[in-house]
Write a protein that holds these residues in place. Structure first.
Motif, PDB file in Angstrom:
ATOM      1  N   ASP A 177      34.481  41.295  51.292  1.00  0.00           N
ATOM      2  CA  ASP A 177      33.820  40.229  50.544  1.00  0.00           C
ATOM      3  C   ASP A 177      32.582  39.723  51.277  1.00  0.00           C
ATOM      4  O   ASP A 177      31.655  39.177  50.658  1.00  0.00           O
ATOM      5  CB  ASP A 177      34.784  39.061  50.322  1.00  0.00           C
ATOM      6  CG  ASP A 177      35.886  39.396  49.333  1.00  0.00           C
ATOM      7  OD1 ASP A 177      35.900  40.546  48.838  1.00  0.00           O
ATOM      8  OD2 ASP A 177      36.746  38.529  49.073  1.00  0.00           O
ATOM      9  N   PRO A 181      26.694  38.097  49.950  1.00  0.00           N
ATOM     10  CA  PRO A 181      27.097  36.858  49.256  1.00  0.00           C
ATOM     11  C   PRO A 181      27.418  37.117  47.782  1.00  0.00           C
ATOM     12  O   PRO A 181      28.370  36.541  47.238  1.00  0.00           O
ATOM     13  CB  PRO A 181      25.877  35.951  49.429  1.00  0.00           C
ATOM     14  CG  PRO A 181      25.203  36.444  50.664  1.00  0.00           C
ATOM     15  CD  PRO A 181      25.395  37.926  50.646  1.00  0.00           C
ATOM     16  N   GLU A 182      26.616  37.953  47.124  1.00  0.00           N
ATOM     17  CA  GLU A 182      26.834  38.229  45.705  1.00  0.00           C
ATOM     18  C   GLU A 182      28.150  38.958  45.480  1.00  0.00           C
ATOM     19  O   GLU A 182      28.890  38.650  44.529  1.00  0.00           O
ATOM     20  CB  GLU A 182      25.669  39.055  45.150  1.00  0.00           C
ATOM     21  CG  GLU A 182      25.796  39.447  43.682  1.00  0.00           C
ATOM     22  CD  GLU A 182      25.758  38.269  42.729  1.00  0.00           C
ATOM     23  OE1 GLU A 182      25.975  38.467  41.520  1.00  0.00           O
ATOM     24  OE2 GLU A 182      25.499  37.126  43.174  1.00  0.00           O
ATOM     25  N   GLY A 184      30.818  38.824  47.347  1.00  0.00           N
ATOM     26  CA  GLY A 184      31.890  37.852  47.549  1.00  0.00           C
ATOM     27  C   GLY A 184      32.055  36.944  46.350  1.00  0.00           C
ATOM     28  O   GLY A 184      33.182  36.644  45.939  1.00  0.00           O
ATOM     29  N   ARG A 185      30.929  36.504  45.768  1.00  0.00           N
ATOM     30  CA  ARG A 185      30.996  35.613  44.600  1.00  0.00           C
ATOM     31  C   ARG A 185      31.645  36.319  43.418  1.00  0.00           C
ATOM     32  O   ARG A 185      32.524  35.767  42.739  1.00  0.00           O
ATOM     33  CB  ARG A 185      29.592  35.162  44.224  1.00  0.00           C
ATOM     34  CG  ARG A 185      29.541  34.192  43.044  1.00  0.00           C
ATOM     35  CD  ARG A 185      28.107  33.937  42.598  1.00  0.00           C
ATOM     36  NE  ARG A 185      27.514  35.118  41.986  1.00  0.00           N
ATOM     37  CZ  ARG A 185      27.719  35.485  40.711  1.00  0.00           C
ATOM     38  NH1 ARG A 185      28.537  34.772  39.933  1.00  0.00           N
ATOM     39  NH2 ARG A 185      27.126  36.547  40.225  1.00  0.00           N
ATOM     40  N   LEU A 186      31.246  37.550  43.149  1.00  0.00           N
ATOM     41  CA  LEU A 186      31.798  38.301  42.019  1.00  0.00           C
ATOM     42  C   LEU A 186      33.294  38.532  42.189  1.00  0.00           C
ATOM     43  O   LEU A 186      34.060  38.422  41.224  1.00  0.00           O
ATOM     44  CB  LEU A 186      31.072  39.635  41.881  1.00  0.00           C
ATOM     45  CG  LEU A 186      29.622  39.567  41.406  1.00  0.00           C
ATOM     46  CD1 LEU A 186      28.939  40.928  41.561  1.00  0.00           C
ATOM     47  CD2 LEU A 186      29.561  39.101  39.945  1.00  0.00           C
ATOM     48  N   ARG A 187      33.716  38.837  43.381  1.00  0.00           N
ATOM     49  CA  ARG A 187      35.143  39.084  43.603  1.00  0.00           C
ATOM     50  C   ARG A 187      35.964  37.811  43.469  1.00  0.00           C
ATOM     51  O   ARG A 187      37.085  37.846  42.953  1.00  0.00           O
ATOM     52  CB  ARG A 187      35.350  39.726  44.970  1.00  0.00           C
ATOM     53  CG  ARG A 187      34.900  41.188  45.013  1.00  0.00           C
ATOM     54  CD  ARG A 187      35.138  41.802  46.373  1.00  0.00           C
ATOM     55  NE  ARG A 187      34.812  43.219  46.380  1.00  0.00           N
ATOM     56  CZ  ARG A 187      34.818  43.982  47.468  1.00  0.00           C
ATOM     57  NH1 ARG A 187      35.132  43.443  48.645  1.00  0.00           N
ATOM     58  NH2 ARG A 187      34.517  45.257  47.390  1.00  0.00           N
ATOM     59  N   ARG A 188      35.423  36.700  43.928  1.00  0.00           N
ATOM     60  CA  ARG A 188      36.144  35.429  43.760  1.00  0.00           C
ATOM     61  C   ARG A 188      36.300  35.104  42.277  1.00  0.00           C
ATOM     62  O   ARG A 188      37.372  34.646  41.844  1.00  0.00           O
ATOM     63  CB  ARG A 188      35.405  34.305  44.493  1.00  0.00           C
ATOM     64  CG  ARG A 188      35.533  34.360  46.009  1.00  0.00           C
ATOM     65  CD  ARG A 188      35.013  33.090  46.651  1.00  0.00           C
ATOM     66  NE  ARG A 188      33.581  32.901  46.428  1.00  0.00           N
ATOM     67  CZ  ARG A 188      32.627  33.409  47.206  1.00  0.00           C
ATOM     68  NH1 ARG A 188      32.953  34.169  48.242  1.00  0.00           N
ATOM     69  NH2 ARG A 188      31.349  33.173  46.954  1.00  0.00           N
ATOM     70  N   GLN A 189      35.248  35.328  41.505  1.00  0.00           N
ATOM     71  CA  GLN A 189      35.328  35.092  40.068  1.00  0.00           C
ATOM     72  C   GLN A 189      36.357  36.015  39.419  1.00  0.00           C
ATOM     73  O   GLN A 189      37.120  35.589  38.550  1.00  0.00           O
ATOM     74  CB  GLN A 189      33.958  35.302  39.423  1.00  0.00           C
ATOM     75  CG  GLN A 189      32.947  34.198  39.715  1.00  0.00           C
ATOM     76  CD  GLN A 189      31.662  34.379  38.916  1.00  0.00           C
ATOM     77  OE1 GLN A 189      31.416  35.448  38.357  1.00  0.00           O
ATOM     78  NE2 GLN A 189      30.844  33.344  38.878  1.00  0.00           N
ATOM     79  N   SER A 192      39.914  34.820  40.243  1.00  0.00           N
ATOM     80  CA  SER A 192      40.247  33.614  39.484  1.00  0.00           C
ATOM     81  C   SER A 192      40.524  33.930  38.014  1.00  0.00           C
ATOM     82  O   SER A 192      41.511  33.464  37.434  1.00  0.00           O
ATOM     83  CB  SER A 192      39.096  32.604  39.592  1.00  0.00           C
ATOM     84  OG  SER A 192      39.355  31.461  38.814  1.00  0.00           O
ATOM     85  N   GLU A 273      30.303  44.045  39.898  1.00  0.00           N
ATOM     86  CA  GLU A 273      30.755  44.325  41.266  1.00  0.00           C
ATOM     87  C   GLU A 273      30.388  45.755  41.672  1.00  0.00           C
ATOM     88  O   GLU A 273      29.945  45.996  42.794  1.00  0.00           O
ATOM     89  CB  GLU A 273      32.267  44.134  41.384  1.00  0.00           C
ATOM     90  CG  GLU A 273      32.782  44.423  42.788  1.00  0.00           C
ATOM     91  CD  GLU A 273      34.285  44.611  42.845  1.00  0.00           C
ATOM     92  OE1 GLU A 273      34.814  44.812  43.955  1.00  0.00           O
ATOM     93  OE2 GLU A 273      34.934  44.590  41.785  1.00  0.00           O
ATOM     94  N   GLU A 276      26.742  45.943  42.489  1.00  0.00           N
ATOM     95  CA  GLU A 276      26.456  45.301  43.773  1.00  0.00           C
ATOM     96  C   GLU A 276      26.993  46.155  44.929  1.00  0.00           C
ATOM     97  O   GLU A 276      26.354  46.253  45.983  1.00  0.00           O
ATOM     98  CB  GLU A 276      27.086  43.908  43.819  1.00  0.00           C
ATOM     99  CG  GLU A 276      26.895  43.153  45.131  1.00  0.00           C
ATOM    100  CD  GLU A 276      25.442  42.844  45.467  1.00  0.00           C
ATOM    101  OE1 GLU A 276      25.178  42.385  46.599  1.00  0.00           O
ATOM    102  OE2 GLU A 276      24.552  43.061  44.609  1.00  0.00           O
TER     103      GLU A 276
END
Length: 374
Positions: A177, A181-182, A184-189, A192, A273, A276
């Motif tokens: 992740d 940064p991108e 990590g953000r996509l994976r967190r989304q 969730s 993802e 990226e």
């Protein structure tokens, strides 16, 4: 002493059982490149390179006998990946992981050698007297005999690249992740949203009205979408999208309509993802490409160091000693044994070229003539 020379033909080496000895030494290597370097060894045809290698192995023997060690475990041959990176190819996660591991293994090994030199050898000779002739390794003054430390100083510094690769690629060769940064953000989304969809489907499975339409009260996936197993005869009563059926045809896998939109968003995040991921892999491959010369050189260095270490470990295990090389055409062996015979044969003294230029070996069959020749 052995090196990359080619003056001895393979038939002669086979008669001497040289390949068998080399195989035993290769088993002491800690990585595949090191074992390959050992198997590529051949007798030197010049005194200088032979003495250099003898000194390096002697340094390693002294280091091991002092209780220190160095290992290149984890290092692999990354030359194919480097060639692809050099021509603009995008490397996969496992290839980038291997490059990072190999560079880290070399860094760890050279640090161990330098630490040993600084703690046990700096400014002193083998009997503890101050050394007059010295070499320089960075800010550290070394005895002239410490050639192993001087060799390790040839390592090209790839530390920033290693840290970047280690932060971006995990042990399985998958981007972390933290790779960007991108990402990590996509994976967190994704996590969730996937959890939200799973809760919705779980609620449908537990609902008494819909549960009776299912063959099992489970949640599974088909094509990356969350589905539930519905009885084929009850499928018309279950609102959703069919994504397949069981081999018997008794069960169809249905994506509940209430989850279709969320599943669509999840698949969209997965596509983002992947884009990226490819961008990050391309960036990391570009970093590798910018340092291929250094990584190639480090690859050769780690193979040579592991080869030296393998020879030193084998020498300790077999009580082998480094020969003293001379310019005259003479050979003197004291209490020598063939490496493959070891304790199976009595030690022998042999001297040729000092008081006699030839030796005649005679005796009855089974009397040991072959052992003497070996």
């Amino acid at each position: 002493m052995t090196g990359p020379g080619e003056r001895f033909d393979e038939a002669t080496l086979a008669t001497l059982e040289f390949p068998g000895v080399i195989d035993l030494i290769a088993e002491r290597a800690t990585c595949d490149p090191g074992a390959a370097a050992v198997r590529g060894l051949r007798p030197y045809d010049a005194r200088g390179p032979a003495e250099t290698d003898l000194a390096l192995v002697d340094d390693a023997v002294a280091m091991f006998q002092a209780g220190a060690d160095f290992s290149l475990a984890g290092a692999v041959d990354v030359s194919d990946a480097l060639e692809r990176a050099e021509v603009g190819g995008v490397l996969g996660g496992p290839e980038l992981r291997d490059i990072g591991r190999s560079e880290r293994a070399l860094l760890t090994a050279t640090s161990a050698i330098r630490k040993h030199i600084e703690a046990h050898v700096v400014g002193r000779d083998v009997v503890g007297r101050d050394v007059v002739g010295r070499a320089q390794l960075g800010d550290v003054v070394l005895p002239s005999e410490a050639r192993l430390a001087v060799l390790t100083a040839k390592r090209a510094d790839t530390t920033p690249l290693v840290r970047r690769l280690e932060a971006a690629v995990d042990d399985d060769g998958r981007l972390t992740d933290a790779a960007s940064p991108e990402l990590g953000r996509l994976r967190r989304q994704q996590r969730s949203l996937a959890e939200d969809i799973r809760k919705r489907v779980d609620a449908i499975v537990r609902n008494s009205t819909t549960a009776k339409l299912l063959t099992e009260e489970i949640v599974t996936t088909r094509g990356g979408r969350y589905v539930v197993p519905v009885r084929a005869d009850a499928a018309p009563q279950f609102e959703g999208v069919v994504h397949g059926q069981s081999a018997s045809g008794a069960t169809v896998f249905v994506e509940p309509m209430a989850c279709v939109e969320a599943n669509n968003r999840l698949r969209g995040l997965e596509a983002e993802e992947e884009r990226e991921t490819q961008r990050v892999l391309a960036d990391l491959s570009g970093l590798v490409a910018s340092q291929t010369e250094a990584i190639h050189a480090n690859g050769a260095l780690l193979a040579r160091l592991d080869s030296i270490g393998a020879r030193a470990r084998w020498a300790i295990a077999t009580n082998a000693l480094a020969p003293r090389l001379v310019d005259t055409a003479s050979v003197r062996i004291v209490h020598g044994r063939h490496p493959l015979l070891r304790r199976a044969a009595a030690p022998l003294d042999v001297e040729v070229g000092v008081t006699a230029d030839a030796v005649i070996i005679s005796g009855p069959n089974m009397g040991g003539k072959t052992v003497v020749l070996k």
